[in-house]
Design an enzyme around this catalytic site. Sequence first.
Site, PDB file in Angstrom:
ATOM      1  N   LYS A  56      13.297  -3.448 -15.371  1.00 42.03           N
ATOM      2  CA  LYS A  56      14.616  -4.070 -15.447  1.00 42.03           C
ATOM      3  C   LYS A  56      14.879  -4.794 -14.126  1.00 42.03           C
ATOM      4  O   LYS A  56      15.242  -4.188 -13.123  1.00 42.03           O
ATOM      5  CB  LYS A  56      15.692  -3.020 -15.709  1.00 42.03           C
ATOM      6  CG  LYS A  56      17.051  -3.610 -16.014  1.00 42.03           C
ATOM      7  CD  LYS A  56      17.996  -2.546 -16.523  1.00 42.03           C
ATOM      8  CE  LYS A  56      19.304  -3.119 -17.020  1.00 42.03           C
ATOM      9  NZ  LYS A  56      20.087  -3.798 -16.008  1.00 42.03           N
ATOM     10  N   CYS A 104      36.161  -4.925  24.258  1.00 43.23           N
ATOM     11  CA  CYS A 104      34.753  -5.266  24.073  1.00 43.23           C
ATOM     12  C   CYS A 104      33.849  -4.286  24.837  1.00 43.23           C
ATOM     13  O   CYS A 104      34.080  -4.029  26.022  1.00 43.23           O
ATOM     14  CB  CYS A 104      34.510  -6.686  24.575  1.00 43.23           C
ATOM     15  SG  CYS A 104      32.778  -7.166  24.519  1.00 43.23           S
ATOM     16  N   LYS A 109      18.451   3.620 -16.395  1.00 48.54           N
ATOM     17  CA  LYS A 109      18.860   3.254 -15.025  1.00 48.54           C
ATOM     18  C   LYS A 109      18.378   4.290 -14.016  1.00 48.54           C
ATOM     19  O   LYS A 109      18.572   5.484 -14.211  1.00 48.54           O
ATOM     20  CB  LYS A 109      20.387   3.170 -14.948  1.00 48.54           C
ATOM     21  CG  LYS A 109      20.963   1.971 -15.681  1.00 48.54           C
ATOM     22  CD  LYS A 109      21.223   0.818 -14.712  1.00 48.54           C
ATOM     23  CE  LYS A 109      21.750  -0.421 -15.403  1.00 48.54           C
ATOM     24  NZ  LYS A 109      23.191  -0.612 -15.307  1.00 48.54           N
ATOM     25  N   TYR A 164      11.524 -12.360 -20.264  1.00 46.80           N
ATOM     26  CA  TYR A 164      11.244 -11.169 -21.068  1.00 46.80           C
ATOM     27  C   TYR A 164      11.549 -11.267 -22.545  1.00 46.80           C
ATOM     28  O   TYR A 164      11.257 -10.337 -23.281  1.00 46.80           O
ATOM     29  CB  TYR A 164      11.967  -9.949 -20.489  1.00 46.80           C
ATOM     30  CG  TYR A 164      13.434 -10.177 -20.184  1.00 46.80           C
ATOM     31  CD1 TYR A 164      13.867 -10.240 -18.872  1.00 46.80           C
ATOM     32  CD2 TYR A 164      14.358 -10.327 -21.202  1.00 46.80           C
ATOM     33  CE1 TYR A 164      15.203 -10.448 -18.570  1.00 46.80           C
ATOM     34  CE2 TYR A 164      15.691 -10.535 -20.908  1.00 46.80           C
ATOM     35  CZ  TYR A 164      16.116 -10.594 -19.595  1.00 46.80           C
ATOM     36  OH  TYR A 164      17.436 -10.807 -19.309  1.00 46.80           O
ATOM     37  N   GLU A 198       9.477  -2.240 -20.172  1.00 42.43           N
ATOM     38  CA  GLU A 198       9.465  -3.321 -19.188  1.00 42.43           C
ATOM     39  C   GLU A 198      10.300  -2.909 -17.985  1.00 42.43           C
ATOM     40  O   GLU A 198      11.144  -2.032 -18.083  1.00 42.43           O
ATOM     41  CB  GLU A 198      10.093  -4.589 -19.794  1.00 42.43           C
ATOM     42  CG  GLU A 198       9.307  -5.147 -20.955  1.00 42.43           C
ATOM     43  CD  GLU A 198      10.115  -6.195 -21.713  1.00 42.43           C
ATOM     44  OE1 GLU A 198      10.928  -6.896 -21.090  1.00 42.43           O
ATOM     45  OE2 GLU A 198       9.935  -6.275 -22.932  1.00 42.43           O
ATOM     46  N   CYS A 224      31.484 -13.173  28.265  1.00 42.12           N
ATOM     47  CA  CYS A 224      30.915 -11.977  27.642  1.00 42.12           C
ATOM     48  C   CYS A 224      29.388 -12.149  27.518  1.00 42.12           C
ATOM     49  O   CYS A 224      28.926 -13.043  26.809  1.00 42.12           O
ATOM     50  CB  CYS A 224      31.569 -11.799  26.280  1.00 42.12           C
ATOM     51  SG  CYS A 224      31.074 -10.327  25.407  1.00 42.12           S
ATOM     52  N   ASP A 265      16.500  -6.887 -11.286  1.00 40.66           N
ATOM     53  CA  ASP A 265      17.885  -6.902 -10.850  1.00 40.66           C
ATOM     54  C   ASP A 265      18.249  -8.276 -10.295  1.00 40.66           C
ATOM     55  O   ASP A 265      18.030  -8.566  -9.126  1.00 40.66           O
ATOM     56  CB  ASP A 265      18.077  -5.807  -9.787  1.00 40.66           C
ATOM     57  CG  ASP A 265      19.528  -5.413  -9.653  1.00 40.66           C
ATOM     58  OD1 ASP A 265      20.348  -5.850 -10.488  1.00 40.66           O
ATOM     59  OD2 ASP A 265      19.846  -4.667  -8.717  1.00 40.66           O
ATOM     60  N   CYS A 295      35.534 -10.425  20.122  1.00 39.31           N
ATOM     61  CA  CYS A 295      35.772 -10.458  21.557  1.00 39.31           C
ATOM     62  C   CYS A 295      36.078 -11.911  21.900  1.00 39.31           C
ATOM     63  O   CYS A 295      35.240 -12.786  21.700  1.00 39.31           O
ATOM     64  CB  CYS A 295      34.545  -9.992  22.336  1.00 39.31           C
ATOM     65  SG  CYS A 295      34.662 -10.413  24.092  1.00 39.31           S
ATOM     66  N   CYS A 330      32.248  -6.407  27.869  1.00 32.27           N
ATOM     67  CA  CYS A 330      32.988  -7.076  28.947  1.00 32.27           C
ATOM     68  C   CYS A 330      34.410  -6.567  29.089  1.00 32.27           C
ATOM     69  O   CYS A 330      35.171  -7.076  29.902  1.00 32.27           O
ATOM     70  CB  CYS A 330      32.981  -8.587  28.728  1.00 32.27           C
ATOM     71  SG  CYS A 330      34.048  -9.118  27.393  1.00 32.27           S
TER      72      CYS A 330
HETATM   73  P1  AMP Z   1      23.465  -4.684 -18.001  1.00 34.08           P
HETATM   74  O1  AMP Z   1      23.812  -5.915 -17.203  1.00 34.08           O
HETATM   75  O2  AMP Z   1      23.441  -3.423 -17.183  1.00 34.08           O
HETATM   76  O3  AMP Z   1      24.230  -4.595 -19.294  1.00 34.08           O
HETATM   77  O4  AMP Z   1      21.946  -4.853 -18.402  1.00 34.08           O
HETATM   78  C1  AMP Z   1      21.556  -5.874 -19.265  1.00 34.08           C
HETATM   79  C2  AMP Z   1      20.852  -6.929 -18.485  1.00 34.08           C
HETATM   80  O5  AMP Z   1      19.621  -6.470 -17.970  1.00 34.08           O
HETATM   81  C3  AMP Z   1      20.452  -8.071 -19.337  1.00 34.08           C
HETATM   82  O6  AMP Z   1      21.507  -8.954 -19.536  1.00 34.08           O
HETATM   83  C4  AMP Z   1      19.373  -8.707 -18.525  1.00 34.08           C
HETATM   84  O7  AMP Z   1      19.942  -9.677 -17.691  1.00 34.08           O
HETATM   85  C5  AMP Z   1      18.862  -7.613 -17.623  1.00 34.08           C
HETATM   86  N1  AMP Z   1      17.407  -7.350 -17.737  1.00 34.08           N
HETATM   87  C6  AMP Z   1      16.589  -7.225 -16.680  1.00 34.08           C
HETATM   88  N2  AMP Z   1      15.322  -7.015 -17.058  1.00 34.08           N
HETATM   89  C7  AMP Z   1      15.317  -7.020 -18.408  1.00 34.08           C
HETATM   90  C8  AMP Z   1      14.296  -6.872 -19.388  1.00 34.08           C
HETATM   91  N3  AMP Z   1      13.022  -6.638 -19.049  1.00 34.08           N
HETATM   92  N4  AMP Z   1      14.657  -6.944 -20.675  1.00 34.08           N
HETATM   93  C9  AMP Z   1      15.956  -7.152 -21.025  1.00 34.08           C
HETATM   94  N5  AMP Z   1      16.957  -7.312 -20.156  1.00 34.08           N
HETATM   95  C10 AMP Z   1      16.657  -7.236 -18.848  1.00 34.08           C
HETATM   96 ZN    ZN Z   2      32.998  -9.260  25.264  1.00 33.66          ZN
END
Ligand code: AMP
Ligand code: ZN
Length: 664
Positions: A112, A402, A308, A221, A110, A426, A114, A420, A405
């Site tokens: 990951k 600045c 990662k 997920y 899957e 300005c 962010d 400034c 000005c």
């Molecule tokens: P870390 O924060 O680096 O320990 O990574 C773990 C976190 O990845 C989990 O707590 C989830 O919030 C996140 N995460 C994002 N996508 C997924 C996924 N597909 N499956 C499991 N965890 C995920």
């Molecule tokens: Zn200025």
Amino acid sequence: MNTEAQIHQLREELREHNYKYYVLDQPTISDFEFDQKLKQLQQLEAEHPEFYDANSPTLRVGGEVTKNFETVAHRFRMYSLDNSYSKEDLEDWEKRIKKLVDGAVEYTCELKYDGASMSLTYEHGKLVKAVTRGDGVQGDDVTTNVKTIRSVPLQLKGDYPDSFDIRGEIILPLEGFAKMNEERLEEGEEPYRNPRNTASGSLKLQDSAEVAKRPLDCLLYSIKANRLPFDTQFEGLQKARDWGFKVPSEAKLAKNIDEVLAFVNYWDVHRHDLPYEIDGVVVKVNNLQQQDELGYTAKAPRWAMAYKFKAEQAVSVLHKITYQVGRTGAITPVANLEPVELAGTIVKRASLHNADQIAKLDIREGDTVFVEKGGEIIPKIVGVDFTQRSKDSEPTVYISACPECDTPLIRKEGEAQHYCPNTEGCPPQIIGRIQHFISRKAMDIEGLGGETVTLLVNNGLINNYADLYELTKEQVIPLERMAEKSAENLIQGIEASKQIPFERVLFALGIRYVGETVAKKLAKHYKTIDRLAEASEEQLVAVDEIGTKIAESVVAFFASEANKITIERLKSYGVQLEISAAVLANQTDKLAGNTFVVSGVFHQVSRTELKKLIEDNGGKVSGSISGKTHYVVAGDNMGPSKKTKAESLGVPIISEMEFLEMIQ
Ligand code: AMP
Ligand code: ZN
């Protein structure tokens, strides 16, 4: 059809359209039709509070305020993930797995996502709780805020289990993030640094209506329950989709680590085509039985592994550091680079943030530098390759005057940015302020754009926004690209802006830290610009949600002689500098100084109306009962814990009728 049936049908329809729009991304009706139906439902619900439903689609717009997020224990612990960075790491992991389980092992791969991890609890198909990860054992209850996220189903469909938790990630898609930042810049505020922090920050906002405005999304997920109606992770993802959750379709099954690596390599390249950020891939043993056998270490499951991605970096040469002046006078240093390709785009400029950042990394003109791109709008310099530095290189001396000005810059105690102080003279500040004044969310002056403002200023026709109201058609016509008609439109647009309500005028003035929401709060509280101008810092801070930073800025604005003159001029032209009589007619001070908590279901008015009545009559609404609560207005089915708490603190509990009598 009777009203109850009609309400149910509208809720059902809206849920389905919501699902098609936000989860499937395949709407079948127009936004307008959707809004019409939503309005209809809102009205019916307001007229018939007896059919209240905590999971109605109308609650998506938010409105409830959470002062303190309650800590709650997770039913199933939320573990972290072990990390891997190479083929070898994954192969070692597979060896460990094969020692512990028999038979072939398949993997679900899957993305990951962010963002901020989230656990959602569903009972009988309804969302009952949304909790942040916290320390994994307990997290913060952010249910009110999460309910506003359109892709989180409030009511499930299909053959869902009676009770389960589902895990996912709250994210801010890149497009929505960019839009939020555009608005931030319009308000003269620093842009948000990256989508992840902004997403997790959003979950802890007190005002859920604010959260509702943010384009958050929730990708799921993992399902947790005592007994699950499927045998593999991959089937679990499909089930979650069937029940109405948003589960991205990129997940794939892999028969071995080579297939896992193929997935990893593909997404390492293609991740930039996704509408949101990912920071890697998560690989999970597919079979749940095998997952059980593998179990957990103290920190993470043995059956899952994160892979990662390396942050993408490029090497470039820093030719020159230039300095930009914003409308508030804030100075931003910018690195002008030898163009270089990074994450699929050509990068020519990078942010240097402020003087401290330059000093910390010892960045100098002529240096070979490392550039990284995260979720930021413009990339940043993360380091210098000192081996490439020439012998005669000199440390960067930050500018002291600045660039526009020549006024000496100032830096306030505790602030990273230089300013400034020449607000009145300005040029970028003068132009920036007027551009903000006329912008869409402020005075929304039709027929006048940012470039025309620059022209008007450069031709000496205007020097501040009050000057706009003295412009004549004859003055404007000779300007570049102007004609009789466009000049006429411009003057008409300016004239029409005199009808813009006070709260927007207040926002348009461009007081630092006074964005749209704060402007609304202040307008509502003080009602006229004169009363606001007289307010002291202490008085301002006493207003709900106004902090010291805002208070200081407001006081400083009204202390300026130049601003006082501008405001008097705006008044004389007929710009709205107080709340209109029509709005005022419904407001009193009857409840001033009193804080109310509202709980339960009401009959004469809806909850939302009740809260509005409290505020319109000068009272304050709070989400939780404390020693500072003066009254609890209780409807039917008031929560038992609230009742006990009110009684133990001796807070009077009044009925809806008693409340309505108070404001009669
Ligand atoms: P870390 O924060 O680096 O320990 O990574 C773990 C976190 O990845 C989990 O707590 C989830 O919030 C996140 N995460 C994002 N996508 C997924 C996924 N597909 N499956 C499991 N965890 C995920
Ligand atoms: Zn200025």
